[in-house]
Design a protein around this motif. Structure first.
Motif, PDB file in Angstrom:
ATOM      1  N   ARG A   9       0.932  -1.177   0.118  1.00  0.00           N
ATOM      2  CA  ARG A   9      -0.046   0.028   0.084  1.00  0.00           C
ATOM      3  C   ARG A   9       0.715   1.351  -0.113  1.00  0.00           C
ATOM      4  NH1 ARG A   9      -5.067   0.452   3.809  1.00  0.00           N
ATOM      5  NH2 ARG A   9      -4.076   2.425   4.208  1.00  0.00           N
ATOM      6  N   PHE A  10       2.113   1.348   0.903  1.00  0.00           N
ATOM      7  CA  PHE A  10       2.911   2.377   0.818  1.00  0.00           C
ATOM      8  C   PHE A  10       3.729   2.549  -0.376  1.00  0.00           C
ATOM      9  CE2 PHE A  10       7.203   4.121   2.092  1.00  0.00           C
ATOM     10  CZ  PHE A  10       6.956   5.169   2.508  1.00  0.00           C
ATOM     11  N   ALA A  11       3.848   1.507  -0.929  1.00  0.00           N
ATOM     12  CA  ALA A  11       4.636   1.573  -2.482  1.00  0.00           C
ATOM     13  C   ALA A  11       3.952   1.995  -3.294  1.00  0.00           C
ATOM     14  CB  ALA A  11       5.192   0.151  -2.750  1.00  0.00           C
ATOM     15  N   PRO A  15       5.559   7.834  -5.422  1.00  0.00           N
ATOM     16  CA  PRO A  15       6.048   8.086  -6.868  1.00  0.00           C
ATOM     17  C   PRO A  15       7.662   7.652  -7.185  1.00  0.00           C
ATOM     18  CG  PRO A  15       6.187  10.176  -6.019  1.00  0.00           C
ATOM     19  CD  PRO A  15       5.746   9.215  -4.591  1.00  0.00           C
ATOM     20  N   SER A  16       7.624   7.148  -8.353  1.00  0.00           N
ATOM     21  CA  SER A  16       9.220   6.376  -8.713  1.00  0.00           C
ATOM     22  C   SER A  16       9.958   7.430  -8.688  1.00  0.00           C
ATOM     23  CB  SER A  16       8.896   5.322  -9.898  1.00  0.00           C
ATOM     24  OG  SER A  16       8.776   6.258 -11.110  1.00  0.00           O
ATOM     25  N   TRP A  17       9.648   8.696  -9.074  1.00  0.00           N
ATOM     26  CA  TRP A  17      10.657   9.815  -9.302  1.00  0.00           C
ATOM     27  C   TRP A  17      11.397  10.103  -7.960  1.00  0.00           C
ATOM     28  CZ3 TRP A  17       9.336  13.674  -6.025  1.00  0.00           C
ATOM     29  CH2 TRP A  17       7.789  13.933  -5.737  1.00  0.00           C
ATOM     30  N   LEU A  59      22.366  -2.639  -9.229  1.00  0.00           N
ATOM     31  CA  LEU A  59      21.944  -3.730 -10.072  1.00  0.00           C
ATOM     32  C   LEU A  59      21.272  -4.794  -9.465  1.00  0.00           C
ATOM     33  CD1 LEU A  59      25.134  -3.747 -12.282  1.00  0.00           C
ATOM     34  CD2 LEU A  59      22.775  -3.331 -13.006  1.00  0.00           C
ATOM     35  N   ILE A  60      21.977  -5.031  -8.184  1.00  0.00           N
ATOM     36  CA  ILE A  60      21.335  -6.143  -7.346  1.00  0.00           C
ATOM     37  C   ILE A  60      20.134  -5.978  -6.847  1.00  0.00           C
ATOM     38  CG2 ILE A  60      21.707  -7.263  -5.254  1.00  0.00           C
ATOM     39  CD1 ILE A  60      24.847  -7.223  -5.637  1.00  0.00           C
ATOM     40  N   ILE A  61      19.770  -4.997  -6.514  1.00  0.00           N
ATOM     41  CA  ILE A  61      18.414  -4.485  -5.992  1.00  0.00           C
ATOM     42  C   ILE A  61      17.427  -4.588  -7.263  1.00  0.00           C
ATOM     43  CG2 ILE A  61      16.779  -2.559  -5.544  1.00  0.00           C
ATOM     44  CD1 ILE A  61      19.122  -1.329  -3.879  1.00  0.00           C
ATOM     45  N   SER A  62      17.850  -4.051  -8.326  1.00  0.00           N
ATOM     46  CA  SER A  62      16.804  -4.420  -9.401  1.00  0.00           C
ATOM     47  C   SER A  62      16.558  -5.983  -9.629  1.00  0.00           C
ATOM     48  CB  SER A  62      17.465  -3.770 -10.931  1.00  0.00           C
ATOM     49  OG  SER A  62      18.493  -4.529 -11.429  1.00  0.00           O
ATOM     50  N   LEU A  63      17.464  -6.899  -9.194  1.00  0.00           N
ATOM     51  CA  LEU A  63      17.222  -8.325  -9.559  1.00  0.00           C
ATOM     52  C   LEU A  63      16.419  -8.793  -8.479  1.00  0.00           C
ATOM     53  CD1 LEU A  63      20.651 -10.040 -10.333  1.00  0.00           C
ATOM     54  CD2 LEU A  63      18.892  -9.422 -11.741  1.00  0.00           C
ATOM     55  N   THR A  64      16.201  -8.091  -7.264  1.00  0.00           N
ATOM     56  CA  THR A  64      15.464  -8.483  -6.277  1.00  0.00           C
ATOM     57  C   THR A  64      13.976  -8.509  -6.268  1.00  0.00           C
ATOM     58  OG1 THR A  64      15.405  -6.522  -4.825  1.00  0.00           O
ATOM     59  CG2 THR A  64      17.474  -8.230  -4.484  1.00  0.00           C
ATOM     60  N   ILE A  65      13.544  -7.382  -7.330  1.00  0.00           N
ATOM     61  CA  ILE A  65      12.294  -7.161  -7.369  1.00  0.00           C
ATOM     62  C   ILE A  65      11.268  -8.340  -7.860  1.00  0.00           C
ATOM     63  CG2 ILE A  65      10.445  -5.753  -8.830  1.00  0.00           C
ATOM     64  CD1 ILE A  65      12.461  -3.784  -7.150  1.00  0.00           C
ATOM     65  N   GLY A  73       5.406 -11.746  -2.079  1.00  0.00           N
ATOM     66  CA  GLY A  73       3.949 -11.073  -2.516  1.00  0.00           C
ATOM     67  C   GLY A  73       4.333  -9.564  -2.514  1.00  0.00           C
ATOM     68  N   LEU A  74       5.574  -9.281  -2.278  1.00  0.00           N
ATOM     69  CA  LEU A  74       5.857  -7.732  -2.362  1.00  0.00           C
ATOM     70  C   LEU A  74       5.973  -7.226  -3.897  1.00  0.00           C
ATOM     71  CD1 LEU A  74       8.904  -7.134   0.049  1.00  0.00           C
ATOM     72  CD2 LEU A  74       6.406  -6.178   0.273  1.00  0.00           C
ATOM     73  N   ASN A  75       5.081  -6.317  -3.989  1.00  0.00           N
ATOM     74  CA  ASN A  75       4.882  -5.596  -5.363  1.00  0.00           C
ATOM     75  C   ASN A  75       5.696  -4.411  -5.641  1.00  0.00           C
ATOM     76  OD1 ASN A  75       4.243  -5.015  -7.996  1.00  0.00           O
ATOM     77  ND2 ASN A  75       2.233  -5.054  -7.700  1.00  0.00           N
ATOM     78  N   LEU A  76       6.911  -4.292  -5.986  1.00  0.00           N
ATOM     79  CA  LEU A  76       7.813  -3.209  -6.188  1.00  0.00           C
ATOM     80  C   LEU A  76       7.936  -3.012  -7.592  1.00  0.00           C
ATOM     81  CD1 LEU A  76      10.030  -3.800  -3.063  1.00  0.00           C
ATOM     82  CD2 LEU A  76       8.100  -2.400  -3.289  1.00  0.00           C
TER      83      LEU A  76
END
Lengths: 201, 301
Positions: A9-11, A15-17, A59-65, A73-76
């Protein structure tokens, strides 16, 4: 409501900016530190290494999504593009510091890229990131269709090259680059068809 | 027997305190955005020979006994006890035994040597050392005629040297010199910097300085010196023999497998410091080239 729901809900509200602003703040801060002695007596290498490390982390964070969504069930998902692009920005800054401040001698730059395996590998990672950065807009996603997903699997290759690049530049077997590599391999293993089917069963 | 070597760098090459302070103001002004006006004025032809600031020399160190980061030694070396200190001199000597550092100092003549220091990682400094010639210390113990090499060992005391709790390298650190290198008048044991007692992070109370070789040869905080007829296996050669050899002479024409040795960056120049060409034998070619006559320096790196 579970913790996961609360985060989701928080996510949705963030906004992504905001992420771009948050993650670009270290750049002026590092430059300030480099100028004022906060990065030690040799700020060039220190700045180069800081930028490179942040790039690898992004780069690693982008791989965890994807695994975060699949397993927790985390939707980021809406942030993935931002993390990828930020990683590209940091890799570019890291490369610029190396080109301009660190080496600065054109003939030596080319000699290093050709002769030094860890620099060749780092350069390779940067070159592979270019098509990903260029196609990280909605237009390209629509235009490339299924090909877009295929193309963006290059990110797996890039992150491995980044991890290897880090391991190769230390003089001894240091712990930190090994930890990064282990995390990278772990995240990639989660994507193997076998791991996925196990989850489905 | 001191003063066998005459320093080509003189007191005049040391930054006068006023200029040194002035430089800080210039730097502070530049940071504040006031301007870089003053900098051009003090750029001279022998700027390359100007010794580094005390802070450069004492805050940017490789001393894995305290951690692998450049700032680890200054942060953690305070824990080291350097008094009392005993150096064991053994092997092929007339009077082997334990020599206390105080007794050694009582016998030695301390002089100043302003030397270039070139790290194998392609950075450099100029350091105004205080110390005595290694030859004088070896003469104290009496070198036997069959001895051909000198082996050195750093202290192993993990309770005071926190880096030694991890096996980043094999402890204790070991280095070695050929006897003629050890007896060369350029080779000193440093016990001070800028006229002050050498700080722990720089290898207190006594460290080797061999200015024509990469910095890792100049072993710190020495507790054992052994005269031998076997070439010692130095620590870096033991870990990565294809990257580090026994000789490790500064040589711009022989690259490290992973980076070029043709240029170096002098520490202390800030964010816009340019690389400068590395000199053969670190600028001491005239003094030491004869030691290696006929040797293939590519093979004996």
């Amino acid at each position: 409501m579970s913790v996961v729901d609360q985060i989701n809900r928080f996510a949705r509200r963030v906004p992504s900016w905001a992420l771009y602003i948050l993650y670009l703040l270290p750049v002026p801060y590092l430059l300030y530190l480099a100028q004022t002695g906060g990065l030690g007596r040799e700020p060039i290498k220190a700045l180069e290494h800081e930028l490179g490390e942040i790039a690898l982390q992004l780069l690693i964070i982008s791989l965890t999504i994807t695994p975060l969504r699949r397993y927790l069930g985390l939707n980021l998902l809406k942030f993935r593009r931002a993390f990828g692009l930020l990683a590209f920005i940091y890799v570019t800054l890291h490369l610029l510091v190396w080109l301009v401040l660190d080496v600065g001698i054109p003939s030596q730059i080319w000699a290093d890229i050709v002769k030094r395996p860890y620099i060749t590998i780092g350069m390779g990672a940067f070159v592979l990131l270019l098509p990903l950065a260029v196609t990280s807009n909605n237009y390209a996603v629509r235009r490339l269709g299924a090909g877009w997903r295929k193309l963006h699997r290059l990110a797996y290759v890039v992150v491995i090259l980044g991890g290897v690049h880090y391991i190769m530049l230390t003089k001894t077997w240091a712990l930190e680059p090994m930890v990064y590599m282990a995390v990278i391999l772990g995240l990639l293993l989660l994507r193997l068809p076998k791991a996925r089917s196990k989850q489905a069963a | 027997m001191a003063y066998r070597w005459t320093n080509r760098l003189s007191r005049a090459d040391v930054t006068p305190e006023a200029l040194f302070m002035n430089r800080r103001q210039v730097m502070a002004a530049a940071v504040a955005g006031v301007g870089l006006a003053g900098i051009g004025a003090r750029a001279t032809a022998d700027e390359a020979l100007e010794p580094n600031a005390w802070e450069d020399i004492t805050q940017y160190n490789n001393f894995y006994e305290f951690g692998t980061g450049k700032g680890d030694p200054v942060a953690y070396a305070d824990a080291l006890t350097t008094d009392p200190w005993t150096v064991t001199i053994d092997g092929m000597v007339d009077t082997p035994g334990d020599y206390s550092f105080r007794d050694i100092m009582a016998e030695m003549t301390i002089e100043e040597r302003i030397y270039r220091l070139r790290c194998v990682e392609a950075w450099s400094m100029v350091v105004p050392w205080n110390g005595f010639e290694l030859a004088d210390l070896l003469a104290m113990a009496g070198v036997k005629p069959d001895a051909r090499y000198v082996r050195f060992e750093t202290l192993y005391r993990p309770e005071e040297m926190r880096g030694q709790k991890y096996r980043t390298i094999e402890w204790p650190y070991v280095e070695g010199l050929r006897l003629d290198e050890a007896l060369h008048p350029l080779t000193i044991m440093a016990t001070g910097i800028y006229g002050k007692t050498i700080p722990n992070q720089n290898g207190a109370p006594m460290r080797l300085v061999v200015p024509w070789k990469y910095g890792f040869k100049s072993i710190k905080s020495i507790v054992r010196i052994t005269l031998t007829d076997q070439e010692p296996l130095n620590t870096w050669q033991q870990i990565l023999p294809n990257e580090y050899g026994f000789y490790a002479n500064v040589n711009p024409t022989v690259d490290h497998p992973r980076w070029s040795q043709a240029t170096e960056r002098k520490i202390g120049g800030g964010l816009f410091s340019k690389r400068v060409p590395t000199l053969m034998f670190n600028g001491y070619e005239e003094d030491v080239a004869s030691l290696y006559e006929g040797m293939d320096l590519r093979k004996f790196y």
